[in-house]
Design a protein around this motif. Structure first.
Motif, PDB file in Angstrom:
ATOM      1  N   THR A  46       0.997  13.551  82.425  1.00  0.00           N
ATOM      2  CA  THR A  46      -0.121  12.913  81.749  1.00  0.00           C
ATOM      3  C   THR A  46      -1.019  12.238  82.783  1.00  0.00           C
ATOM      4  O   THR A  46      -0.524  11.536  83.673  1.00  0.00           O
ATOM      5  CB  THR A  46       0.416  11.870  80.749  1.00  0.00           C
ATOM      6  OG1 THR A  46       1.364  12.503  79.898  1.00  0.00           O
ATOM      7  CG2 THR A  46      -0.708  11.303  79.913  1.00  0.00           C
ATOM      8  N   THR A  91      -7.984  13.101  76.410  1.00  0.00           N
ATOM      9  CA  THR A  91      -6.650  13.375  76.946  1.00  0.00           C
ATOM     10  C   THR A  91      -5.812  12.096  76.977  1.00  0.00           C
ATOM     11  O   THR A  91      -6.253  11.073  77.480  1.00  0.00           O
ATOM     12  CB  THR A  91      -6.763  13.951  78.369  1.00  0.00           C
ATOM     13  OG1 THR A  91      -7.549  15.135  78.339  1.00  0.00           O
ATOM     14  CG2 THR A  91      -5.384  14.272  78.929  1.00  0.00           C
ATOM     15  N   LEU A 110      -7.432  17.032  73.752  1.00  0.00           N
ATOM     16  CA  LEU A 110      -6.460  16.078  73.218  1.00  0.00           C
ATOM     17  C   LEU A 110      -5.067  16.363  73.774  1.00  0.00           C
ATOM     18  O   LEU A 110      -4.062  16.087  73.124  1.00  0.00           O
ATOM     19  CB  LEU A 110      -6.445  16.160  71.688  1.00  0.00           C
ATOM     20  CG  LEU A 110      -7.562  15.394  70.962  1.00  0.00           C
ATOM     21  CD1 LEU A 110      -7.619  15.790  69.503  1.00  0.00           C
ATOM     22  CD2 LEU A 110      -7.370  13.889  71.085  1.00  0.00           C
ATOM     23  N   ASP A 111      -5.012  16.884  74.995  1.00  0.00           N
ATOM     24  CA  ASP A 111      -3.714  17.123  75.613  1.00  0.00           C
ATOM     25  C   ASP A 111      -2.940  15.812  75.728  1.00  0.00           C
ATOM     26  O   ASP A 111      -3.507  14.779  76.112  1.00  0.00           O
ATOM     27  CB  ASP A 111      -3.892  17.742  77.003  1.00  0.00           C
ATOM     28  CG  ASP A 111      -4.545  19.115  76.951  1.00  0.00           C
ATOM     29  OD1 ASP A 111      -4.476  19.753  75.886  1.00  0.00           O
ATOM     30  OD2 ASP A 111      -5.133  19.527  77.969  1.00  0.00           O
ATOM     31  N   TYR A 112      -1.647  15.856  75.380  1.00  0.00           N
ATOM     32  CA  TYR A 112      -0.735  14.699  75.463  1.00  0.00           C
ATOM     33  C   TYR A 112      -1.142  13.550  74.529  1.00  0.00           C
ATOM     34  O   TYR A 112      -0.619  12.442  74.637  1.00  0.00           O
ATOM     35  CB  TYR A 112      -0.659  14.159  76.902  1.00  0.00           C
ATOM     36  CG  TYR A 112      -0.384  15.209  77.933  1.00  0.00           C
ATOM     37  CD1 TYR A 112       0.900  15.716  78.111  1.00  0.00           C
ATOM     38  CD2 TYR A 112      -1.409  15.720  78.734  1.00  0.00           C
ATOM     39  CE1 TYR A 112       1.153  16.695  79.051  1.00  0.00           C
ATOM     40  CE2 TYR A 112      -1.164  16.701  79.680  1.00  0.00           C
ATOM     41  CZ  TYR A 112       0.120  17.189  79.841  1.00  0.00           C
ATOM     42  OH  TYR A 112       0.369  18.154  80.779  1.00  0.00           O
ATOM     43  N   ALA A 113      -2.084  13.772  73.633  1.00  0.00           N
ATOM     44  CA  ALA A 113      -2.543  12.707  72.741  1.00  0.00           C
ATOM     45  C   ALA A 113      -1.504  12.418  71.660  1.00  0.00           C
ATOM     46  O   ALA A 113      -0.680  13.267  71.307  1.00  0.00           O
ATOM     47  CB  ALA A 113      -3.873  13.084  72.106  1.00  0.00           C
ATOM     48  N   ASP A 114      -1.548  11.189  71.121  1.00  0.00           N
ATOM     49  CA  ASP A 114      -0.647  10.757  70.061  1.00  0.00           C
ATOM     50  C   ASP A 114      -1.446  10.666  68.764  1.00  0.00           C
ATOM     51  O   ASP A 114      -2.264   9.761  68.587  1.00  0.00           O
ATOM     52  CB  ASP A 114      -0.043   9.391  70.420  1.00  0.00           C
ATOM     53  CG  ASP A 114       1.002   8.946  69.405  1.00  0.00           C
ATOM     54  OD1 ASP A 114       1.128   9.583  68.340  1.00  0.00           O
ATOM     55  OD2 ASP A 114       1.683   7.931  69.672  1.00  0.00           O
ATOM     56  N   ALA A 130      -5.018  20.845  72.543  1.00  0.00           N
ATOM     57  CA  ALA A 130      -4.055  19.775  72.268  1.00  0.00           C
ATOM     58  C   ALA A 130      -2.673  20.175  72.777  1.00  0.00           C
ATOM     59  O   ALA A 130      -1.701  20.225  72.023  1.00  0.00           O
ATOM     60  CB  ALA A 130      -4.022  19.469  70.769  1.00  0.00           C
ATOM     61  N   ALA A 133       0.652  17.746  72.484  1.00  0.00           N
ATOM     62  CA  ALA A 133       0.221  16.603  71.679  1.00  0.00           C
ATOM     63  C   ALA A 133       1.265  16.305  70.600  1.00  0.00           C
ATOM     64  O   ALA A 133       2.042  17.165  70.210  1.00  0.00           O
ATOM     65  CB  ALA A 133      -1.134  16.888  71.037  1.00  0.00           C
ATOM     66  N   ASN A 134       1.270  15.053  70.122  1.00  0.00           N
ATOM     67  CA  ASN A 134       2.208  14.637  69.080  1.00  0.00           C
ATOM     68  C   ASN A 134       1.429  14.479  67.774  1.00  0.00           C
ATOM     69  O   ASN A 134       0.640  13.551  67.623  1.00  0.00           O
ATOM     70  CB  ASN A 134       2.876  13.313  69.471  1.00  0.00           C
ATOM     71  CG  ASN A 134       4.021  12.962  68.536  1.00  0.00           C
ATOM     72  OD1 ASN A 134       4.124  13.466  67.422  1.00  0.00           O
ATOM     73  ND2 ASN A 134       4.894  12.083  68.983  1.00  0.00           N
ATOM     74  N   SER A 153       3.283  21.625  71.327  1.00  0.00           N
ATOM     75  CA  SER A 153       2.982  20.391  70.584  1.00  0.00           C
ATOM     76  C   SER A 153       3.973  20.208  69.438  1.00  0.00           C
ATOM     77  O   SER A 153       4.649  21.141  69.010  1.00  0.00           O
ATOM     78  CB  SER A 153       1.553  20.433  70.039  1.00  0.00           C
ATOM     79  OG  SER A 153       0.619  20.365  71.085  1.00  0.00           O
TER      80      SER A 153
END
Length: 425
Positions: A46, A91, A110-114, A130, A133-134, A153
């Motif tokens: 991240t 991100t 939105l890579d690694y986004a919550d 994404a 992503a979560n 994801s």
């Protein structure tokens, strides 16, 4: 010499069988190699600690000017309904329980986004990125996520009812208990995706790539798998009642429940498996032993020459079948490439029209925009056209999409500066 004829006849049969088997072995190994699931490289770390960016928790941002940098921003519970976030870099952002109804997230990062529990109902997620992503428990009802990317994801328990995910990337994604009822998942990349207990009733999965996907205990009633790739897919416990498998490849419904329709001839139906017929009782007296005297001569088996002919025929038949499969996959690739290229060309054309519209507006009002951003938009347009010209695969077309996204961001900067300064006469 005549008595040696059988040996000379057997030689070409043996050579033909040997060549057929060698060729089949090479073809089989090639197909196995191509069918092996892609092994993802080490995931990039991240870029920053999630939530360590700008703090916008609980804020109503529907009419606010958003900051230019939003990487790893904390937007927990924020209200972003209808907000245009096109091309924004989010991100590592935290958007837990945020409201993004009807928001425009086209080409957003939105890579690694919550996004746990976030509401993205009716949102535009076209070409969203994404990765890892979560989205556990996120709501994406009626969302438009064409060509969106969700590799690796977590969408456990997510609600994607009637969502459009055409050509979306769900490689190795986790969709356990997800609700995908009546969703459109045509041409998705779902290799090794986990759909355990997912609701996929009436879902459209035409030409979907679901190699080695897990569909255990999923509800697939009345789902459509037309021309889907299902090599290694696990259907144990899944409900496939009235599910359609027209021209689907490698259909193995071992352990599934219900009665599917339109199964290919080589498919394994629910409850069945290749070679599961009960073996004959070896202690049972055969008709020959019961009716023929013991001193009678038992007929001999097939001659070696005939066996070789049969083996050769089977080898050649399998070769033709494998050639047909490869040819059909090539035709499918050409069709998929045509669809992807058409979509990319339309996107580049729209971008060119946006440039022309802004240029006309500036000329009519006798104003000029910032030179650097304007030049960046024009360069991006030329780069997108060049990428289209050289693209050979759908993956190559991503360069055009990236250039268009970069150009639209530059146009957005031009408009923002013109709005802020009123232009330069």
């Amino acid at each position: 010499m005549r008595r040696f004829a059988p040996r000379f006849l057997a030689a070409p049969f043996l050579a033909l069988a040997f060549l057929s088997l060698v060729f089949l072995s090479l073809v089989f190994l090639s197909l196995v190699f191509l069918a092996l699931p892609a092994t993802p490289g080490h995931a990039a770390s991240t870029p920053c600690k999630p939530g360590s960016g700008v703090d916008l928790r609980g804020r109503d941002l529907t009419g606010a000017a958003l900051p230019p940098v939003m990487r790893c921003a904390d937007l927990t519970g924020a209200k972003l309904d209808g907000v245009d976030l096109t091309g924004k870099d989010l991100t590592g952002a935290v958007l837990r329980k945020a409201s993004l109804k009807e928001a425009d997230l086209g080409q957003v990062h939105l890579d690694y986004a919550d996004l746990r529990g976030a509401d993205l109902s009716d949102a535009d997620l076209g070409q969203l990125q994404a990765k890892q992503a979560n989205l556990r428990g996120a709501i994406l009802t009626d969302a438009d996520a064409v060509q969106a990317e969700f590799p690796h994801s977590d969408l456990t328990g997510a609600v994607l009812t009637r969502a459009v995910l055409t050509q979306a990337d769900l490689t190795d994604a986790r969709l356990v208990d997800a609700d995908l009822k009546d969703a459109t998942l045509g041409q998705i990349k779902g290799r090794k995706a986990d759909f355990t207990r997912a609701k996929l009733d009436e879902a459209k999965l035409g030409q979907a790539h679901l190699e080695h996907a897990t569909l255990k205990d999923a509800d697939l009633s009345e789902a459509e798998f037309t021309q889907a790739e299902l090599d290694g897919a696990d259907f144990h416990g899944a409900n496939v009642d009235k599910a359609s498998f027209i021209q689907a490849d490698d259909v193995d419904l071992t352990g599934a429940r219900g009665t599917p329709v339109n199964l290919p001839d080589d498919a394994v139906a629910p409850g069945g498996a290749a070679g599961d017929e009960p073996a004959a009782d070896r202690t049972t007296t055969t008709t020959w032993e019961r009716d023929v005297p013991g001193n009678a001569v038992r007929p001999k088996g097939l001659s070696p020459a005939l066996i070789l002919v049969i083996v050769s025929g089977l080898g050649l038949s399998l070769t033709l079948i494998l050639w047909g499969v490869a040819h059909r996959r090539k035709e499918r690739f050409v069709a998929e490439m045509a669809v992807a290229r058409h979509a990319a060309e339309e996107d580049v054309t729209r971008f060119g029209e946006e440039i022309d519209a802004l240029d006309f507006e500036m000329k009519i009002n006798q104003i000029s925009g910032p030179t650097h951003e304007w030049r960046a938009a024009l360069d991006a347009y030329e780069a997108a056209k060049q990428a289209l010209n050289v693209a050979q695969t759908p993956y190559d077309l991503r360069a055009a999409a990236t250039a268009v996204a970069r150009g639209r961001y530059a146009l957005h900067e031009v408009r923002s500066r013109l709005s802020a300064t009123g232009g330069h006469r």
